[in-house]
Design a protein around this motif. Structure first.
Motif, PDB file in Angstrom:
ATOM      1  N   LYS A 298       0.832  -1.194   0.000  1.00  0.00           N
ATOM      2  CA  LYS A 298       0.000   0.000   0.000  1.00  0.00           C
ATOM      3  C   LYS A 298       0.870   1.249   0.000  1.00  0.00           C
TER       4      LYS A 298
ATOM      5  N   LEU B 252      -8.124  13.230   3.787  1.00  0.00           N
ATOM      6  CA  LEU B 252      -8.044  11.900   4.395  1.00  0.00           C
ATOM      7  C   LEU B 252      -9.422  11.418   4.842  1.00  0.00           C
TER       8      LEU B 252
ATOM      9  N   THR C  93     -10.908   7.987   3.464  1.00  0.00           N
ATOM     10  CA  THR C  93     -11.142   6.855   4.371  1.00  0.00           C
ATOM     11  C   THR C  93     -12.576   6.757   4.865  1.00  0.00           C
TER      12      THR C  93
ATOM     13  N   SER D 175     -13.548   8.122   7.562  1.00  0.00           N
ATOM     14  CA  SER D 175     -13.453   8.098   9.021  1.00  0.00           C
ATOM     15  C   SER D 175     -13.405   9.514   9.584  1.00  0.00           C
TER      16      SER D 175
ATOM     17  N   LEU E  12      -5.562   9.914  11.447  1.00  0.00           N
ATOM     18  CA  LEU E  12      -6.313   9.299  10.354  1.00  0.00           C
ATOM     19  C   LEU E  12      -5.452   8.328   9.555  1.00  0.00           C
ATOM     20  N   MET E  13      -4.199   8.703   9.299  1.00  0.00           N
ATOM     21  CA  MET E  13      -3.305   7.810   8.558  1.00  0.00           C
ATOM     22  C   MET E  13      -3.000   6.555   9.359  1.00  0.00           C
TER      23      MET E  13
ATOM     24  N   GLU F 285      -4.910   5.129  11.671  1.00  0.00           N
ATOM     25  CA  GLU F 285      -6.099   4.292  11.697  1.00  0.00           C
ATOM     26  C   GLU F 285      -6.278   3.532  10.378  1.00  0.00           C
ATOM     27  N   ALA F 286      -5.936   4.173   9.260  1.00  0.00           N
ATOM     28  CA  ALA F 286      -6.116   3.558   7.935  1.00  0.00           C
ATOM     29  C   ALA F 286      -4.947   2.684   7.518  1.00  0.00           C
TER      30      ALA F 286
ATOM     31  N   LEU G 198      -1.901   3.712   6.900  1.00  0.00           N
ATOM     32  CA  LEU G 198      -1.135   4.421   5.876  1.00  0.00           C
ATOM     33  C   LEU G 198       0.156   5.039   6.415  1.00  0.00           C
TER      34      LEU G 198
ATOM     35  N   GLU H 172      -4.625   6.779  -2.706  1.00  0.00           N
ATOM     36  CA  GLU H 172      -4.120   5.536  -2.129  1.00  0.00           C
ATOM     37  C   GLU H 172      -3.958   4.524  -3.262  1.00  0.00           C
TER      38      GLU H 172
END
Length: 402
Positions: free
Chosen positions: A2, A22, A26, A28, A139-140, A142-143, A145, A243
């Motif tokens: 990824k 983000l 996502t 989110s 956020l990154m 959690e995803a 990333l 992404e």
């Protein structure tokens, strides 16, 4: 593997734009509300509310709105301490926390350079700066990333005029330009008479991404758009993030230093090698060449990172007497690497040896014990180095498979 691409070539980048993009990518938002609650609990911050809306002006995008009421902190130390409190409250990982501290350090250093009398009168000393730094990282993370390769295109900084504490200056924003200079980030041309990249946006880009002139070879899987709060002829500036999937080799940036040496002794070159490695050089090597007037020369090359190269240039000049050093920054693709310390038994005694494991395609391609650790074992036991190396290499696979 990824990957994430941040694309600020046209619309620039700001902390709130990256957060909004983000969210769009996502779907989110919960980490943002947790973050807002932690910031609202800080002393001196009576209100901190965040909302995400959708806007459409050519392209549908997410937009962030923040309502804040606070008493400004008095110094960069206060801001740093407040951010540490919030990091603990939201449970940010150590990796993400280190990135957040690096972003804040860049902001502080840029502002101090531009405003030596104290930067607390400027917008960096605000709780929304904490949100702009930590929001994207939450956020990154959690995803999934944050640990993957992150790339970016050169940011558009914008033009027009930018207000300062003592009047206006021509764009781009001085602190954003300062941060790009600190990290040698290439920038994109923009004819828009407005600020596109904020200092926080530039610092996030510098500490999150490898900036390159074009999109990396990737298979895009999903795309997000974040709208800024400023508009040009009724249209907001937009940040796009993508992404995708890339090969499993990791790209990183290195700095290569080179200088031509003549009329220099081998002892001086050897001593220079030792000082360069001690100061953090990744590699140092010499290439024989023919210079001007057909004289034999040695090309001394040093591979290092962005943070260490100024110190290494000073060592090169001090030790060799060279009058100039060539500097270039380049990408390189490397296998994914991990390091761990393992216990091995040599001549009836137990020692700890650091081992670097390199992987690609989900398989191990190289396992390399640290030379200095094996050297220390050989000296301690008074036995040949090759005997130690043989024992260590025989035991490493067994240790890894336990």
């Amino acid at each position: 593997m990824k990957t994430l691409l941040i694309d600020p070539r046209v619309g620039g980048i700001a902390g709130d734009m990256l957060v909004a993009a983000l969210v769009d990518l996502t779907g989110s938002t919960e980490p943002l509300f947790t973050l807002a609650g932690a910031i609202a609990a800080l002393p001196g911050c009576s209100t901190f509310d965040v909302s995400v809306t959708e806007t459409e002006n050519g392209i549908r995008a997410k937009r962030l709105s923040i309502e804040i009421a606070e008493e400004r902190s008095g110094s960069d130390g206060d801001l740093a301490a407040a951010m540490e409190e919030v990091i603990g409250a939201v449970g940010l990982s150590s990796r993400a926390a280190a990135t957040a501290r690096a972003v804040l350090t860049d902001l502080i250093e840029a502002e101090k350079r531009l405003h030596p009398a104290g930067f607390s009168r400027h917008t960096v000393a605000s709780a929304d700066t904490i949100f702009d730094i930590l929001g994207p990282l939450l956020l990154m993370e959690e995803a999934g990333l944050l640990g993957c390769p992150v790339y970016a295109t050169p940011p558009a900084l914008g033009g027009g005029t930018v207000p300062t504490g003592r009047g206006e200056v021509g764009g781009p924003a001085p602190a954003a330009l300062e941060i790009c200079a600190m990290h040698r980030i290439p920038i994109a041309e923009s004819a828009l008479a407005m600020e596109l990249t904020t200092p926080t946006g530039a610092a996030l880009l510098a500490n999150l991404a490898i900036v390159r002139d074009r999109f990396p070879a990737m298979v895009p899987t999903r795309i997000g758009y974040g709208a800024g709060t400023r508009e040009n002829n009724g249209r907001p500036n937009l940040l796009r993030i993508v992404e995708g999937e890339v090969g499993d080799l990791v790209e990183e940036r290195i700095v290569i230093l080179e200088t031509n040496l003549d009329d220099i002794t081998g002892e001086t070159v050897g001593y220079t090698f030792e000082r360069l490695f001690a100061a953090g050089a990744v590699d140092v090597f010499v290439t024989p060449a023919i210079g001007k007037k057909q004289r034999p020369v040695q090309v001394l090359s040093v591979i290092t990172d962005h943070a260490r190269y100024p110190d290494l240039i000073r060592i090169l000049m001090d030790e060799t007497g060279t009058l100039g050093v060539r500097v270039r920054e380049e990408p390189r693709l490397v296998a994914d690497r991990s390091r761990e310390a393992v216990e091995v038994a040599v001549a009836g005694q137990t020692f700890r040896v650091r081992v670097k494991t390199s992987c690609t395609g989900g398989r191990v391609v190289a396992v390399k014990p640290e030379y200095e650790d094996m050297k220390e074992i050989a000296l301690t036991l008074g036995i040949p180095f090759r005997q130690v190396a043989g024992e260590v290499h025989r035991q490493i696979p067994a240790v890894r498979n336990e």
